[in-house]
Design a protein around this motif. Structure first.
Motif, PDB file in Angstrom:
ATOM      1  N   PHE A 207       0.853  -1.188   0.000  1.00  8.62           N
ATOM      2  CA  PHE A 207       0.000   0.000   0.000  1.00  8.62           C
ATOM      3  C   PHE A 207       0.885   1.233   0.000  1.00  8.62           C
ATOM      4  O   PHE A 207       1.834   1.326   0.754  1.00  8.62           O
ATOM      5  CB  PHE A 207      -0.904   0.017   1.234  1.00  8.62           C
ATOM      6  CG  PHE A 207      -1.786  -1.191   1.348  1.00  8.62           C
ATOM      7  CD1 PHE A 207      -1.376  -2.285   2.097  1.00  8.62           C
ATOM      8  CD2 PHE A 207      -2.993  -1.235   0.694  1.00  8.62           C
ATOM      9  CE1 PHE A 207      -2.173  -3.414   2.178  1.00  8.62           C
ATOM     10  CE2 PHE A 207      -3.802  -2.360   0.780  1.00  8.62           C
ATOM     11  CZ  PHE A 207      -3.397  -3.455   1.518  1.00  8.62           C
ATOM     12  N   GLU A 208       0.534   2.167  -0.870  1.00  7.40           N
ATOM     13  CA  GLU A 208       1.280   3.422  -0.918  1.00  7.40           C
ATOM     14  C   GLU A 208       0.308   4.575  -0.929  1.00  7.40           C
ATOM     15  O   GLU A 208      -0.805   4.451  -1.450  1.00  7.40           O
ATOM     16  CB  GLU A 208       2.109   3.514  -2.200  1.00  7.40           C
ATOM     17  CG  GLU A 208       3.398   2.756  -2.161  1.00  7.40           C
ATOM     18  CD  GLU A 208       4.022   2.742  -3.517  1.00  7.40           C
ATOM     19  OE1 GLU A 208       3.935   1.708  -4.184  1.00  7.40           O
ATOM     20  OE2 GLU A 208       4.569   3.775  -3.916  1.00  7.40           O
ATOM     21  N   GLU A 209       0.763   5.687  -0.409  1.00  9.69           N
ATOM     22  CA  GLU A 209      -0.055   6.883  -0.416  1.00  9.69           C
ATOM     23  C   GLU A 209       0.441   7.830  -1.490  1.00  9.69           C
ATOM     24  O   GLU A 209       1.640   7.898  -1.766  1.00  9.69           O
ATOM     25  CB  GLU A 209       0.006   7.553   0.954  1.00  9.69           C
ATOM     26  CG  GLU A 209      -0.521   6.639   2.044  1.00  9.69           C
ATOM     27  CD  GLU A 209      -0.582   7.312   3.385  1.00  9.69           C
ATOM     28  OE1 GLU A 209       0.238   6.947   4.248  1.00  9.69           O
ATOM     29  OE2 GLU A 209      -1.441   8.198   3.579  1.00  9.69           O
ATOM     30  N   PHE A 210      -0.508   8.517  -2.112  1.00  8.56           N
ATOM     31  CA  PHE A 210      -0.126   9.529  -3.076  1.00  8.56           C
ATOM     32  C   PHE A 210      -1.118  10.679  -2.961  1.00  8.56           C
ATOM     33  O   PHE A 210      -1.965  10.690  -2.058  1.00  8.56           O
ATOM     34  CB  PHE A 210      -0.045   8.949  -4.496  1.00  8.56           C
ATOM     35  CG  PHE A 210      -1.366   8.708  -5.176  1.00  8.56           C
ATOM     36  CD1 PHE A 210      -2.273   7.775  -4.669  1.00  8.56           C
ATOM     37  CD2 PHE A 210      -1.700   9.389  -6.344  1.00  8.56           C
ATOM     38  CE1 PHE A 210      -3.486   7.559  -5.310  1.00  8.56           C
ATOM     39  CE2 PHE A 210      -2.904   9.164  -6.991  1.00  8.56           C
ATOM     40  CZ  PHE A 210      -3.805   8.254  -6.471  1.00  8.56           C
ATOM     41  N   VAL A 215      -2.595   3.704  -3.410  1.00  8.56           N
ATOM     42  CA  VAL A 215      -2.472   2.684  -4.442  1.00  8.56           C
ATOM     43  C   VAL A 215      -2.232   1.365  -3.729  1.00  8.56           C
ATOM     44  O   VAL A 215      -1.380   1.286  -2.837  1.00  8.56           O
ATOM     45  CB  VAL A 215      -1.292   2.974  -5.392  1.00  8.56           C
ATOM     46  CG1 VAL A 215      -1.063   1.795  -6.331  1.00  8.56           C
ATOM     47  CG2 VAL A 215      -1.567   4.241  -6.191  1.00  8.56           C
ATOM     48  N   ARG A 217      -1.224  -2.657  -4.173  1.00  6.99           N
ATOM     49  CA  ARG A 217      -0.497  -3.546  -5.090  1.00  6.99           C
ATOM     50  C   ARG A 217      -0.588  -4.958  -4.555  1.00  6.99           C
ATOM     51  O   ARG A 217      -0.689  -5.169  -3.339  1.00  6.99           O
ATOM     52  CB  ARG A 217       0.967  -3.121  -5.175  1.00  6.99           C
ATOM     53  CG  ARG A 217       1.116  -1.644  -5.530  1.00  6.99           C
ATOM     54  CD  ARG A 217       2.574  -1.181  -5.524  1.00  6.99           C
ATOM     55  NE  ARG A 217       2.629   0.259  -5.703  1.00  6.99           N
ATOM     56  CZ  ARG A 217       2.496   0.875  -6.874  1.00  6.99           C
ATOM     57  NH1 ARG A 217       2.331   0.158  -7.982  1.00  6.99           N
ATOM     58  NH2 ARG A 217       2.544   2.201  -6.947  1.00  6.99           N
ATOM     59  N   TRP A 230       1.103  -5.367  -9.480  1.00  5.37           N
ATOM     60  CA  TRP A 230       2.045  -4.790  -8.525  1.00  5.37           C
ATOM     61  C   TRP A 230       2.639  -3.493  -9.072  1.00  5.37           C
ATOM     62  O   TRP A 230       2.680  -2.484  -8.393  1.00  5.37           O
ATOM     63  CB  TRP A 230       3.183  -5.769  -8.210  1.00  5.37           C
ATOM     64  CG  TRP A 230       4.116  -5.218  -7.182  1.00  5.37           C
ATOM     65  CD1 TRP A 230       5.243  -4.484  -7.399  1.00  5.37           C
ATOM     66  CD2 TRP A 230       3.964  -5.308  -5.757  1.00  5.37           C
ATOM     67  NE1 TRP A 230       5.804  -4.111  -6.198  1.00  5.37           N
ATOM     68  CE2 TRP A 230       5.043  -4.600  -5.176  1.00  5.37           C
ATOM     69  CE3 TRP A 230       3.032  -5.924  -4.921  1.00  5.37           C
ATOM     70  CZ2 TRP A 230       5.215  -4.493  -3.788  1.00  5.37           C
ATOM     71  CZ3 TRP A 230       3.200  -5.808  -3.540  1.00  5.37           C
ATOM     72  CH2 TRP A 230       4.281  -5.106  -2.994  1.00  5.37           C
ATOM     73  N   THR A 232       1.712  -1.378 -11.357  1.00  4.51           N
ATOM     74  CA  THR A 232       0.784  -0.248 -11.531  1.00  4.51           C
ATOM     75  C   THR A 232      -0.151  -0.131 -10.348  1.00  4.51           C
ATOM     76  O   THR A 232      -0.341   0.947  -9.785  1.00  4.51           O
ATOM     77  CB  THR A 232      -0.019  -0.406 -12.832  1.00  4.51           C
ATOM     78  OG1 THR A 232       0.881  -0.359 -13.939  1.00  4.51           O
ATOM     79  CG2 THR A 232      -1.058   0.693 -12.970  1.00  4.51           C
ATOM     80  N   ARG A 326      -4.485  -4.622   6.350  1.00  4.73           N
ATOM     81  CA  ARG A 326      -3.530  -3.513   6.522  1.00  4.73           C
ATOM     82  C   ARG A 326      -3.977  -2.260   5.781  1.00  4.73           C
ATOM     83  O   ARG A 326      -3.805  -1.151   6.264  1.00  4.73           O
ATOM     84  CB  ARG A 326      -2.130  -3.963   6.069  1.00  4.73           C
ATOM     85  CG  ARG A 326      -1.462  -4.881   7.076  1.00  4.73           C
ATOM     86  CD  ARG A 326      -0.053  -5.273   6.645  1.00  4.73           C
ATOM     87  NE  ARG A 326       0.589  -6.012   7.720  1.00  4.73           N
ATOM     88  CZ  ARG A 326       1.267  -5.453   8.730  1.00  4.73           C
ATOM     89  NH1 ARG A 326       1.416  -4.141   8.767  1.00  4.73           N
ATOM     90  NH2 ARG A 326       1.805  -6.196   9.680  1.00  4.73           N
TER      91      ARG A 326
END
Lengths: 411, 153
Positions: A207-210, A215, A217, A230, A232, A326
């Motif tokens: 998990f990523e924050e933007f 996003v 994956r 993963w 994209t 998560r």
């Protein structure tokens, strides 16, 4: 797991509640734009507020209180005029700013009186974009209504709306819950067909924050980090949508009901420009009239079943969360933080105020924005049950015309 | 031919970015030579690293230790070095948990205790923020079993 108080913080959306104030900082889709074609007024309930959506005689949208400030008559039965909406009870006229323009009998009795200047009706900014009507219920200055890149993708576009009898937040938690794809959509679909076949298992999540949310994956046993699942990933669009191209917004009607409003683009053959005269919308049923059970045949209907199954308001005091959650925990943490940001007088994340920035704003998506049409013909709409035959026919007609000559299917 | 997922040229070895990655990279203003230098990282990570001055060499070292770019940058903000993050990874926590614990002031022993009781760290952190003690959280969570409900306790 959360305390009851924390759970209420996430779920309650009325004016003055922490989450209600956070959500009021964003534009929300509230109806299909074409829903005002047949009749120019429509009652709308959003974030616990009862409102009237209308299109005046000059084609301008307005969103004002459901009830006339005179004696609380229902303005959704009002008379549309060029200047705005006139209450059907005693003829008081209001414009889209909420100003009272005319009070027939009051002005007959006191031609020089200015009682109307002392009366106003609640009014909110409202715009049309991508076949949807969008509303902003927050303080001035309103941010810009995002011009997402997806709205410009080539293909047959439609808007599908369902009213879900549960709280919005359990719907939005689904937007950052990758593992459910494996079970709710693949394995359960197989089971419904009498098969015990299992889809590829999830092995890893990221998990990523933007700028506009998260996003997520995933790596499954049939993919690796080079795979677009993963590399994209998919977008949990802040604060209340899931973007997989389509895009599904979960708009709180109130604390116990959610409006699912989703924007779809079905690819069409060829490369020539395609212009669609009108983006159609339709209301999707959620109950199988034959069995009385929730419809389970289509992807989003399956999501609805999961959300409704959690209860009208999911009781998060009884949860047992694990590794698959998560993303949900990250979402909750950010929600609490952003509620505090708003309470402290700041701008929450994800707003666009710069007009230069607000042009075809890109969001990553597995499969890309412009997708190839299936080579063997138009595909049935698999996202939700109940697509009206006239919309199916319109899509198939567009498909055929784009395929036959490679020419734009203009009307 | 549309490229889905990333592949390697079998002969020369350079990575082939998927169409989606190229679109994402273009949207982020990433030049092809930057993409090539950052093989193994996806465009959003590369953009984040470049904007915050994380070198590709450092990013690779962090990645070898299980920390992606976002986590490497957070470690820098929190003043954590790779050994401190590694200490968490060695006992089975992902790097993201080490960062979250540092951000919220949760000690490794505390995290381990909550984990033994069945709470992953992000769940525990929200409860700790709310003033919960572990024993109370366990009791509260097991309310779903009811007074007479069966279930391993």
């Amino acid at each position: 797991m959360l305390s009851a108080d924390r759970n209420r913080q996430l779920c309650e959306v009325g004016a003055g509640t922490p989450m209600g104030e956070l959500l009021r900082r964003y534009w929300h889709p509230i109806a299909g734009a074409d829903e005002l074609d047949a009749h120019p007024t429509r009652p709308v309930r959003i974030l616990g507020e009862d409102l009237t959506l209308y299109r005046d005689g000059l084609g301008r949208l307005g969103l004002i209180d459901r009830h006339c400030p005179h004696r609380r008559a229902d303005l959704s039965y009002g008379i549309v005029e060029d200047e705005g909406l006139r209450c059907n009870y005693h003829g008081w006229l209001f414009d889209g700013s909420g100003a009272c323009l005319h009070q027939p009998f009051e002005e007959a009795r006191h031609p020089d009186g200015r009682f109307r200047d002392k009366v106003a009706v609640k009014a909110y900014p409202v715009q049309e974009r991508a076949g949807m009507v969008w509303a902003y219920l927050g303080p001035d200055p309103a941010p810009l209504l995002p011009d997402w890149e997806m709205f410009h993708a080539r293909g047959y576009q439609q808007v599908v709306i369902s009213e879900i009898p549960c709280n919005w937040f359990q719907c939005q938690e689904n937007s950052i819950d990758p593992v459910h794809f494996e079970w709710l959509h693949t394995n359960w679909s197989n089971a419904l067909r009498g098969s015990d076949a299992r889809g590829p298992r999830h092995l890893r999540l990221g998990f990523e924050e933007f700028e506009f949310g998260f996003v997520y994956r995933r790596v499954r046993e049939d993919t690796d980090e080079a795979h677009e699942l993963w590399s994209t990933g998919r977008v949990c669009l802040w604060p209340n949508a899931l973007y997989t191209h389509p895009c599904e917004w979960r708009v709180p009607i109130d604390d116990e009901r959610t409006l699912s409003i989703a924007f779809f683009t079905d690819p069409l053959p060829g490369d020539a420009p395609y212009e669609q005269e009108r983006i159609r919308s339709w209301r999707a049923p959620i109950v199988d009239e034959t069995t009385g059970r929730w419809i389970d045949s289509h992807v989003m209907n399956q999501d609805y079943i999961a959300w409704m199954g959690q209860g009208t308001v999911a009781d998060r005091t009884l949860e047992h969360l694990g590794e698959s959650d998560r993303g949900i925990l990250l979402l909750r943490r950010r929600m609490f933080e952003q509620m505090q940001v708003v309470a402290d007088g700041g701008d929450p994340i994800g707003l666009i105020r710069d007009p230069e920035r607000n042009h075809r704003v890109h969001l990553p998506t597995v499969g890309g924005l412009e997708r190839a049409a299936a080579p063997d013909g138009p595909k049935p709409f698999f996202h939700l049950a109940g697509q009206p035959p006239e919309i199916t026919a319109e899509y198939e007609d567009a498909w055929r015309r784009c395929a036959s000559e490679g020419a734009p299917a203009t009307r | 031919m549309r490229v889905r997922g990333r592949a390697r040229d079998a002969v020369t070895g350079p990575p082939v970015r998927s169409d989606e990655e190229l679109v994402d990279a273009a949207a982020l203003g990433l030049e092809p030579h930057v993409l090539a230098a950052w093989d193994g990282f996806h465009p959003m990570e590369i953009d984040l690293a470049v904007r915050h001055g994380l070198s590709v060499e450092d990013a690779r070292i962090w990645a070898d230790g299980g920390a992606r770019v976002q986590e490497a940058l957070a470690a820098g903000d929190l003043g954590l070095d790779r050994d401190e993050v590694a200490a968490w990874c060695e006992v089975g926590f992902p790097a993201a948990d080490a960062l979250l614990a540092a951000e919220r002031g949760v000690a490794l022993d505390t995290a381990l205790a909550w984990r033994r009781a069945g709470f992953i760290l992000p769940d525990a952190v929200l409860l700790l923020d709310d003033g919960w003690q572990l024993a109370d959280a366990v009791v509260a969570r097991d309310r779903s079993l009811g007074e007479h409900g069966r279930g391993a306790r």
